[in-house]
Design an enzyme around this catalytic site. Structure first.
Site, mmCIF file in Angstrom:
data_model
loop_
_atom_site.group_PDB
_atom_site.id
_atom_site.type_symbol
_atom_site.label_atom_id
_atom_site.label_comp_id
_atom_site.label_asym_id
_atom_site.label_seq_id
_atom_site.Cartn_x
_atom_site.Cartn_y
_atom_site.Cartn_z
ATOM 1 N N ASP A 38 47.784 44.992 56.129
ATOM 2 C CA ASP A 38 47.287 45.954 55.237
ATOM 3 C C ASP A 38 45.986 45.265 54.364
ATOM 4 O O ASP A 38 46.088 44.129 54.097
ATOM 5 C CB ASP A 38 48.582 46.307 54.275
ATOM 6 N N ASP A 54 41.590 44.728 56.958
ATOM 7 C CA ASP A 54 41.024 46.081 56.926
ATOM 8 C C ASP A 54 41.137 46.667 58.576
ATOM 9 O O ASP A 54 40.286 46.028 59.154
ATOM 10 C CB ASP A 54 39.720 46.143 56.097
ATOM 11 N N VAL A 55 41.603 47.588 58.774
ATOM 12 C CA VAL A 55 41.673 47.996 60.160
ATOM 13 C C VAL A 55 40.297 48.824 60.530
ATOM 14 O O VAL A 55 40.080 48.993 61.565
ATOM 15 C CB VAL A 55 42.688 49.296 60.338
ATOM 16 N N SER A 132 50.016 63.116 62.918
ATOM 17 C CA SER A 132 50.678 64.038 61.730
ATOM 18 C C SER A 132 50.472 65.451 62.052
ATOM 19 O O SER A 132 49.944 65.782 63.342
ATOM 20 C CB SER A 132 49.494 63.983 60.714
ATOM 21 N N TYR A 146 41.403 64.823 57.153
ATOM 22 C CA TYR A 146 42.704 64.231 57.405
ATOM 23 C C TYR A 146 43.324 64.795 58.800
ATOM 24 O O TYR A 146 43.611 64.102 59.905
ATOM 25 C CB TYR A 146 43.537 64.496 56.331
ATOM 26 N N LYS A 150 43.768 63.006 62.499
ATOM 27 C CA LYS A 150 44.869 62.948 63.243
ATOM 28 C C LYS A 150 44.994 63.598 64.689
ATOM 29 O O LYS A 150 45.563 62.974 65.531
ATOM 30 C CB LYS A 150 45.923 63.586 62.325
ATOM 31 N N GLY A 181 57.507 60.689 49.301
ATOM 32 C CA GLY A 181 56.854 59.321 49.098
ATOM 33 C C GLY A 181 55.519 59.431 48.701
ATOM 34 O O GLY A 181 54.943 60.353 48.312
HETATM 35 N N1 LIG Z 1 53.791 60.004 54.214
HETATM 36 C C1 LIG Z 1 53.669 61.166 54.895
HETATM 37 O O1 LIG Z 1 53.770 62.355 54.466
HETATM 38 C C2 LIG Z 1 52.783 61.204 56.276
HETATM 39 C C3 LIG Z 1 52.918 62.324 56.980
HETATM 40 C C4 LIG Z 1 52.298 62.350 58.161
HETATM 41 C C5 LIG Z 1 51.405 61.202 58.601
HETATM 42 N N2 LIG Z 1 51.843 60.055 57.754
HETATM 43 C C6 LIG Z 1 50.859 58.882 58.303
HETATM 44 O O2 LIG Z 1 51.693 57.846 58.302
HETATM 45 C C7 LIG Z 1 50.956 56.610 58.015
HETATM 46 C C8 LIG Z 1 51.793 55.635 57.047
HETATM 47 O O3 LIG Z 1 52.051 56.774 55.900
HETATM 48 P P1 LIG Z 1 52.640 56.129 54.533
HETATM 49 O O4 LIG Z 1 53.331 57.467 54.187
HETATM 50 O O5 LIG Z 1 53.356 54.889 54.648
HETATM 51 O O6 LIG Z 1 51.295 56.149 53.554
HETATM 52 P P2 LIG Z 1 51.050 54.991 52.422
HETATM 53 O O7 LIG Z 1 49.999 55.610 51.649
HETATM 54 O O8 LIG Z 1 52.502 54.661 51.580
HETATM 55 O O9 LIG Z 1 50.755 53.476 53.145
HETATM 56 C C9 LIG Z 1 49.491 53.785 53.875
HETATM 57 C C10 LIG Z 1 49.003 51.978 53.883
HETATM 58 O O10 LIG Z 1 47.858 52.000 54.471
HETATM 59 C C11 LIG Z 1 47.066 51.092 54.125
HETATM 60 N N3 LIG Z 1 45.711 51.203 54.052
HETATM 61 C C12 LIG Z 1 44.694 52.129 53.794
HETATM 62 N N4 LIG Z 1 43.472 51.761 54.299
HETATM 63 C C13 LIG Z 1 43.537 50.622 54.931
HETATM 64 C C14 LIG Z 1 42.707 49.997 55.816
HETATM 65 N N5 LIG Z 1 41.296 50.138 55.863
HETATM 66 N N6 LIG Z 1 43.208 48.823 56.248
HETATM 67 C C15 LIG Z 1 44.520 48.556 56.370
HETATM 68 N N7 LIG Z 1 45.349 49.030 55.647
HETATM 69 C C16 LIG Z 1 44.891 50.041 55.007
HETATM 70 C C17 LIG Z 1 47.279 51.370 52.551
HETATM 71 O O11 LIG Z 1 47.185 50.099 51.975
HETATM 72 C C18 LIG Z 1 48.878 51.478 52.425
HETATM 73 O O12 LIG Z 1 49.467 50.484 52.225
HETATM 74 C C19 LIG Z 1 49.730 57.108 57.765
HETATM 75 O O13 LIG Z 1 48.857 56.747 58.928
HETATM 76 C C20 LIG Z 1 49.841 58.624 57.439
HETATM 77 O O14 LIG Z 1 48.777 59.056 57.511
HETATM 78 C C21 LIG Z 1 52.404 60.115 56.772
#
Ligand SMILES: NC(=O)c1ccc[n+]([C@@H]2O[C@H](COP(=O)([O-])OP(=O)(O)OC[C@H]3O[C@@H](n4cnc5c(N)ncnc54)[C@H](O)[C@@H]3O)[C@@H](O)[C@H]2O)c1
Length: 241
Positions: A38, A54-55, A132, A146, A150, A181
């Site tokens: 992360d 960083d991804v 998503s 966004y 996705k 969350g």
């Molecule tokens: N939570 C939802 O409602 C939801 C719904 C659909 C899809 N998603 C997808 O699921 C995945 C996880 O979501 P989540 O709920 O855990 O969100 P979250 O915000 O809790 O976690 C996302 C993580 O990605 C990390 N991140 C951001 N930029 C980064 C980078 N450049 N390099 C490395 N890490 C990085 C952040 O630091 C964070 O810890 C995401 O891809 C999100 O788009 C989430």
């Protein structure tokens, strides 16, 4: 090191986030060597190697894959890192566009490419991407990048499923609706309640429900013939009710 190498390994990106952290815990419970990456330092715990990366940095992502493969039998890669920016579509700007596409889409591309490069040498494995509901239906109240990012993740999933199959690698995705969350909490006041009410199940999803679906897709026995699937985890949100 010899016994460590026998342990199955998993890379989880976004490991400091809600879903990534819960996934790390789930894989740790099953004895995996977990490499949690992360941009923010993931919480350390037994069996987890926290990696600050960083991804969007392709070199760092490939180095992560090589390290995970050197220190475990890398068999699963989950691209979970993502960013979400709430806001009016009419005001959406280009800086946020580039940022969101870079993390969600280009970051997933780097993860898929790194996993393919390493797993194709080491006997195959499974990739699971975080797509998503927005990638299927778009959405308002969120930057248009966004949903676009996705939708791109869903297409990447199919491309790496096709290419991966030649190397013993399956690639699938989950497409969650809005979950309880941190990320969903960025929606404007009232919007979350409206989204929950509009869902046929009259509630948001839970992180553990997305984690279960990811674990299923990551399992070479239970999901042995699934490849290129984008699995909705959304309570039936496509059906107006
Ligand atoms: N939570 C939802 O409602 C939801 C719904 C659909 C899809 N998603 C997808 O699921 C995945 C996880 O979501 P989540 O709920 O855990 O969100 P979250 O915000 O809790 O976690 C996302 C993580 O990605 C990390 N991140 C951001 N930029 C980064 C980078 N450049 N390099 C490395 N890490 C990085 C952040 O630091 C964070 O810890 C995401 O891809 C999100 O788009 C989430």
């Amino acid at each position: 090191m010899a016994t460590e190498k026998i342990r199955p390994g998993v890379v989880v990106t976004g490991a400091a986030g809600d879903m990534g952290a819960a996934l790390c815990d789930s894989f740790l419970d099953d004895g995996f060597a977990v490499f949690g990456a992360d941009i923010a330092a993931p919480r350390g715990r037994d069996g987890l190697t926290p990696v600050v990366a960083d991804v969007t940095d392709r070199t760092a992502v490939f180095a992560l894959a090589e390290r995970a493969s050197a220190e475990s039998r890398l068999s699963v890669w989950v691209n979970c890192a993502g960013i979400f920016e709430a806001g009016a579509v009419a005001q959406a700007g280009t800086e946020a566009w580039s940022r969101i596409i870079a993390v969600n889409l280009t970051g997933t591309f780097h993860g898929c490419a790194a996993a393919l490069a390493v797993m194709s040498r080491t006997g195959g494995g499974r990739i699971v991407n975080a797509g998503s509901l927005s990638g299927h239906v778009g959405g308002t109240g969120v930057h248009p990048a966004y949903g676009a990012s996705k939708a791109g993740v869903h297409a990447l999933t199919k491309t790496y499923a096709l290419e991966g199959a030649r190397h013993g690698i399956a690639c699938n995705a989950v497409a969650p609706g809005v979950l309880e969350g941190r990320m969903g909490g960025q929606f404007a006041d009232g919007q979350l309640e409206r989204l929950a009410r509009a869902n046929p199940m009259r509630r948001l999803g839970r992180i553990d429900e997305a984690v279960e679906a990811i674990r299923f897709l990551a399992d070479p026995v239970r999901a042995s013939y699934l490849n290129g699937v984008v699995l909705p985890v959304n309570g039936g949100a496509y059906m107006p009710s």
